[in-house]
Design an enzyme around this catalytic site. Structure first.
Site, PDB file in Angstrom:
ATOM      1  N   ARG A  24       0.862  -1.251  -0.035  1.00 49.53           N
ATOM      2  CA  ARG A  24       0.027   0.003  -0.116  1.00 49.53           C
ATOM      3  C   ARG A  24       0.902   1.084  -0.004  1.00 49.53           C
ATOM      4  O   ARG A  24       1.153   1.874  -1.165  1.00 49.53           O
ATOM      5  CB  ARG A  24      -0.976  -0.229   1.287  1.00 49.53           C
ATOM      6  CG  ARG A  24      -2.238   0.976   0.921  1.00 49.53           C
ATOM      7  CD  ARG A  24      -1.806   2.354   1.442  1.00 49.53           C
ATOM      8  NE  ARG A  24      -1.550   2.550   2.568  1.00 49.53           N
ATOM      9  CZ  ARG A  24      -1.263   3.670   3.272  1.00 49.53           C
ATOM     10  NH1 ARG A  24      -1.306   4.946   2.534  1.00 49.53           N
ATOM     11  NH2 ARG A  24      -0.947   3.697   4.719  1.00 49.53           N
ATOM     12  N   CYS A  84       3.911   9.503   0.402  1.00 48.69           N
ATOM     13  CA  CYS A  84       2.568   9.939   0.110  1.00 48.69           C
ATOM     14  C   CYS A  84       2.496  10.597  -1.045  1.00 48.69           C
ATOM     15  O   CYS A  84       3.195  11.593  -1.019  1.00 48.69           O
ATOM     16  CB  CYS A  84       1.996  10.669   1.347  1.00 48.69           C
ATOM     17  SG  CYS A  84       0.213  11.226   1.159  1.00 48.69           S
TER      18      CYS A  84
END
Length: 315
Positions: free
Chosen positions: A17, A242
């Site tokens: 992820r 991110c």
């Protein structure tokens, strides 16, 4: 002989992820499933296998539901899915997921960039997400991004984190994930916030999610464990970051966390295997290996039991 860190914390590997988010390359469902199974076989106790983020915004997450569907119920017991809405929980649950990480940011500006709504709007929907998880017999964590710093607002007041953690709408979450999204926290800062969360908010598991931007990923992880975190996140080779947080770099390396904490299940052979697994993945993705352990296991200190002459580790 292992020097297992006490107090003990479980590693959750987030390669699939948070690790893949910035790569821009979609791994096939088959390769993701193979990686999950290799991690489980090695002994990694928890794995974050994907996200319900929109695939047009985060393309590497496009086949998350296919990965969920390909795994057995026993395998999925160890697996977590990133979600941001009650609808995400329902969709992932329909595919077979039972462990959900409901994430939003402590700061409005990052939550708007990352999820497209205010922090309050995300918090307001949390009870519905908790109920959706409960309906399928699942578990749900409260994940707070930008708990230390925000790329748009700077240093975050710890009281903002505590206010969310104490909000009655968080009831039903079994854990709280405190995220150093940008990797800008220092160990004393981590100790302070984790301690305050443990002492000043409802009792639940504390998870620490760190990044290694300033080279303090392992130090911050150890500080979090000593302060009360019982699960910590890492990614193979320090992969990740991110896409909606300027300045964020890779996650803390799973291999480095494992060598630092030396859980009872870890052997030199298993660590070597994980290093090789990471190297193969990073070569395929065209990404650098940020793990110091990857260097250590191939050093010239041949009498050290964690060093291997071979490039191959067997479980």
């Amino acid at each position: 002989m292992n020097y297992t860190l006490e107090p003990h914390a479980q590693l959750r590997d987030v390669t699939l992820r948070d690790g893949l988010q910035l790569t821009g390359k979609l791994l096939s469902t088959e390769k993701k499933v193979q990686l999950v199974r290799e991690l489980i076989r090695a002994g990694v106790p928890a794995i974050e296998i994907g996200s319900m983020a929109r695939p047009d915004l985060v393309p590497p997450m496009a086949n998350t539901l296919e990965v969920v569907s390909a795994l057995s119920a026993d395998e999925l017991e160890k697996c977590w899915i990133w979600v941001a809405t009650p609808g995400h929980v329902a969709l992932a649950a329909d595919a077979g997921a039972r462990n959900f990480q409901y994430c939003f940011s402590v700061t409005d500006s990052h939550n708007q960039a990352n999820i497209g709504r205010t922090t309050e709007a995300s918090l307001a929907k949390l009870p519905e997400a908790v109920e959706a998880a409960r309906e399928v017999g699942g578990r749900i964590q409260l994940c707070l991004a930008t708990s230390f710093t925000c790329p748009f607002e700077g240093i975050v007041d710890p009281n903002r984190v505590l206010a969310i953690a104490n909000d009655p709408r968080t009831e039903g979450t079994e854990a709280i994930v405190i995220c150093d999204t940008l990797g800008q926290a220092a160990p004393a800062q981590v100790t302070d916030l984790i301690t305050r969360v443990r002492e000043e908010t409802p009792p639940r598991q504390i998870v620490f999610h760190g990044h290694d931007t300033w080279g303090l990923g392992v130090s911050n992880t150890l500080a979090a464990i000593v302060a009360g975190a019982t699960m910590v996140d890492g990614a193979l080779g320090g992969l990740g970051g991110c896409p909606f947080a300027p300045g964020a770099s890779g996650n803390t390396s799973s291999e480095d966390i494992l060598f630092a904490t030396q859980p009872a299940w870890l052997t030199p052979e298993k660590l070597s295997h994980l290093v090789n697994l990471a190297e193969g993945l990073l070569v395929e993705l065209g990404e650098p290996n940020r793990s110091k352990t990857a260097q250590g296991v191939r050093s010239n200190a041949k009498v050290f039991p964690w060093v291997f002459e071979s490039d191959e580790g067997e479980i």
